[in-house]
Design a protein around this motif. Structure first.
Motif, PDB file in Angstrom:
ATOM      1  N   ALA A  64      -6.107  22.159 -30.870  1.00  0.00           N
ATOM      2  CA  ALA A  64      -6.066  22.250 -29.417  1.00  0.00           C
ATOM      3  C   ALA A  64      -7.315  21.597 -28.824  1.00  0.00           C
ATOM      4  O   ALA A  64      -8.420  21.817 -29.319  1.00  0.00           O
ATOM      5  CB  ALA A  64      -5.964  23.699 -28.983  1.00  0.00           C
ATOM      6  N   GLY A  65      -7.105  20.794 -27.785  1.00  0.00           N
ATOM      7  CA  GLY A  65      -8.206  20.094 -27.152  1.00  0.00           C
ATOM      8  C   GLY A  65      -8.412  18.676 -27.666  1.00  0.00           C
ATOM      9  O   GLY A  65      -9.122  17.881 -27.033  1.00  0.00           O
TER      10      GLY A  65
ATOM     11  N   SER B 153      -6.459  16.453 -24.333  1.00  0.00           N
ATOM     12  CA  SER B 153      -6.490  17.895 -24.081  1.00  0.00           C
ATOM     13  C   SER B 153      -5.207  18.567 -24.561  1.00  0.00           C
ATOM     14  O   SER B 153      -4.565  19.342 -23.836  1.00  0.00           O
ATOM     15  CB  SER B 153      -6.699  18.174 -22.583  1.00  0.00           C
ATOM     16  N   LEU B 154      -4.844  18.267 -25.777  1.00  0.00           N
ATOM     17  CA  LEU B 154      -3.585  18.779 -26.304  1.00  0.00           C
ATOM     18  C   LEU B 154      -3.595  20.300 -26.417  1.00  0.00           C
ATOM     19  O   LEU B 154      -4.635  20.915 -26.697  1.00  0.00           O
ATOM     20  CB  LEU B 154      -3.292  18.138 -27.655  1.00  0.00           C
ATOM     21  N   LYS B 155      -2.425  20.874 -26.185  1.00  0.00           N
ATOM     22  CA  LYS B 155      -2.243  22.315 -26.238  1.00  0.00           C
ATOM     23  C   LYS B 155      -1.197  22.649 -27.296  1.00  0.00           C
ATOM     24  O   LYS B 155      -0.337  21.815 -27.600  1.00  0.00           O
ATOM     25  CB  LYS B 155      -1.759  22.822 -24.882  1.00  0.00           C
ATOM     26  N   PRO B 156      -1.225  23.856 -27.822  1.00  0.00           N
ATOM     27  CA  PRO B 156      -0.196  24.233 -28.810  1.00  0.00           C
ATOM     28  C   PRO B 156       1.230  24.033 -28.275  1.00  0.00           C
ATOM     29  O   PRO B 156       2.130  23.674 -29.042  1.00  0.00           O
ATOM     30  CB  PRO B 156      -0.509  25.700 -29.069  1.00  0.00           C
ATOM     31  N   GLU B 157       1.415  24.225 -26.988  1.00  0.00           N
ATOM     32  CA  GLU B 157       2.755  24.058 -26.418  1.00  0.00           C
ATOM     33  C   GLU B 157       3.201  22.595 -26.330  1.00  0.00           C
ATOM     34  O   GLU B 157       4.342  22.314 -25.978  1.00  0.00           O
ATOM     35  CB  GLU B 157       2.844  24.704 -25.025  1.00  0.00           C
ATOM     36  N   ASP B 158       2.305  21.680 -26.676  1.00  0.00           N
ATOM     37  CA  ASP B 158       2.686  20.259 -26.761  1.00  0.00           C
ATOM     38  C   ASP B 158       3.322  19.927 -28.107  1.00  0.00           C
ATOM     39  O   ASP B 158       3.796  18.810 -28.317  1.00  0.00           O
ATOM     40  CB  ASP B 158       1.469  19.362 -26.555  1.00  0.00           C
TER      41      ASP B 158
ATOM     42  N   HIS C  13       4.020  19.076 -16.550  1.00  0.00           N
ATOM     43  CA  HIS C  13       3.308  19.749 -17.645  1.00  0.00           C
ATOM     44  C   HIS C  13       2.275  18.859 -18.319  1.00  0.00           C
ATOM     45  O   HIS C  13       1.368  19.360 -18.984  1.00  0.00           O
ATOM     46  CB  HIS C  13       4.304  20.247 -18.695  1.00  0.00           C
TER      47      HIS C  13
ATOM     48  N   ARG D 161      -3.117  14.757 -18.187  1.00  0.00           N
ATOM     49  CA  ARG D 161      -3.550  14.820 -19.594  1.00  0.00           C
ATOM     50  C   ARG D 161      -2.990  13.654 -20.404  1.00  0.00           C
ATOM     51  O   ARG D 161      -3.646  13.166 -21.320  1.00  0.00           O
ATOM     52  CB  ARG D 161      -3.095  16.136 -20.234  1.00  0.00           C
TER      53      ARG D 161
ATOM     54  N   VAL E 215       0.139  20.762 -32.749  1.00  0.00           N
ATOM     55  CA  VAL E 215      -1.157  21.141 -32.190  1.00  0.00           C
ATOM     56  C   VAL E 215      -1.430  22.588 -32.575  1.00  0.00           C
ATOM     57  O   VAL E 215      -0.692  23.486 -32.180  1.00  0.00           O
ATOM     58  CB  VAL E 215      -1.186  20.978 -30.667  1.00  0.00           C
TER      59      VAL E 215
ATOM     60  N   SER F  34      -3.758  26.071 -32.707  1.00  0.00           N
ATOM     61  CA  SER F  34      -4.656  26.776 -31.770  1.00  0.00           C
ATOM     62  C   SER F  34      -5.968  27.149 -32.423  1.00  0.00           C
ATOM     63  O   SER F  34      -6.146  27.027 -33.623  1.00  0.00           O
ATOM     64  CB  SER F  34      -3.966  28.034 -31.255  1.00  0.00           C
TER      65      SER F  34
END
Length: 124
Positions: free
Chosen positions: A13-14, A84-89, A62, A66, A122, A124
């Motif tokens: 993440a990030g 800035s990747l997130k787990p939901e990506d 969403h 980013r 991604v 966390s």
């Protein structure tokens, strides 16, 4: 048109990641290209689109701010820069294309050619 998507992988993440979508046609700059993604157990969803010739860009809410879609006409390649990747990506990402721009650019059904998908995970 044949598309080859690549660049997926496992990141935290990030982190950032850049996906590529290479096309088999020389005039790829005239084609409109979109990125979609499909997470496990979910429907395919629109991520971003790049209009041929004009270069106008469109993003899903969403990812706006980013992710950035761009193209290198000399390489017949479209990119999706993901920051800035997130787990939901986490999803399989697909590129798709059609020759003529359509106002329903976020609908998967309008695209005539698809890449094979590249997995982005991604953690966390």
């Amino acid at each position: 048109v044949q598309l080859q998507a690549s660049g997926g992988g496992l990141v935290q993440a990030g982190d950032s990641l850049r996906l590529s979508c290479a096309a088999s046609v020389r005039s790829f700059s005239t084609y409109s290209v979109a990125w979609f993604r499909q997470a496990p157990g979910k429907e395919r969803e629109f991520v971003a689109a790049l209009r041929g010739n004009s270069g106008m860009k469109y993003y899903d809410a969403h990812v706006k701010g980013r992710f950035t879609v761009s193209r290198d006409n000399a390489k017949n390649t479209v990119y999706l820069q993901m920051n800035s990747l997130k787990p939901e990506d986490t999803a399989v990402y697909y590129c798709a294309t059609r020759l003529h721009w359509h106002v329903t650019y976020s609908s998967a059904t309008i695209y005539t050619s698809w890449g094979q998908g590249t997995l982005v995970t991604v953690s966390s």
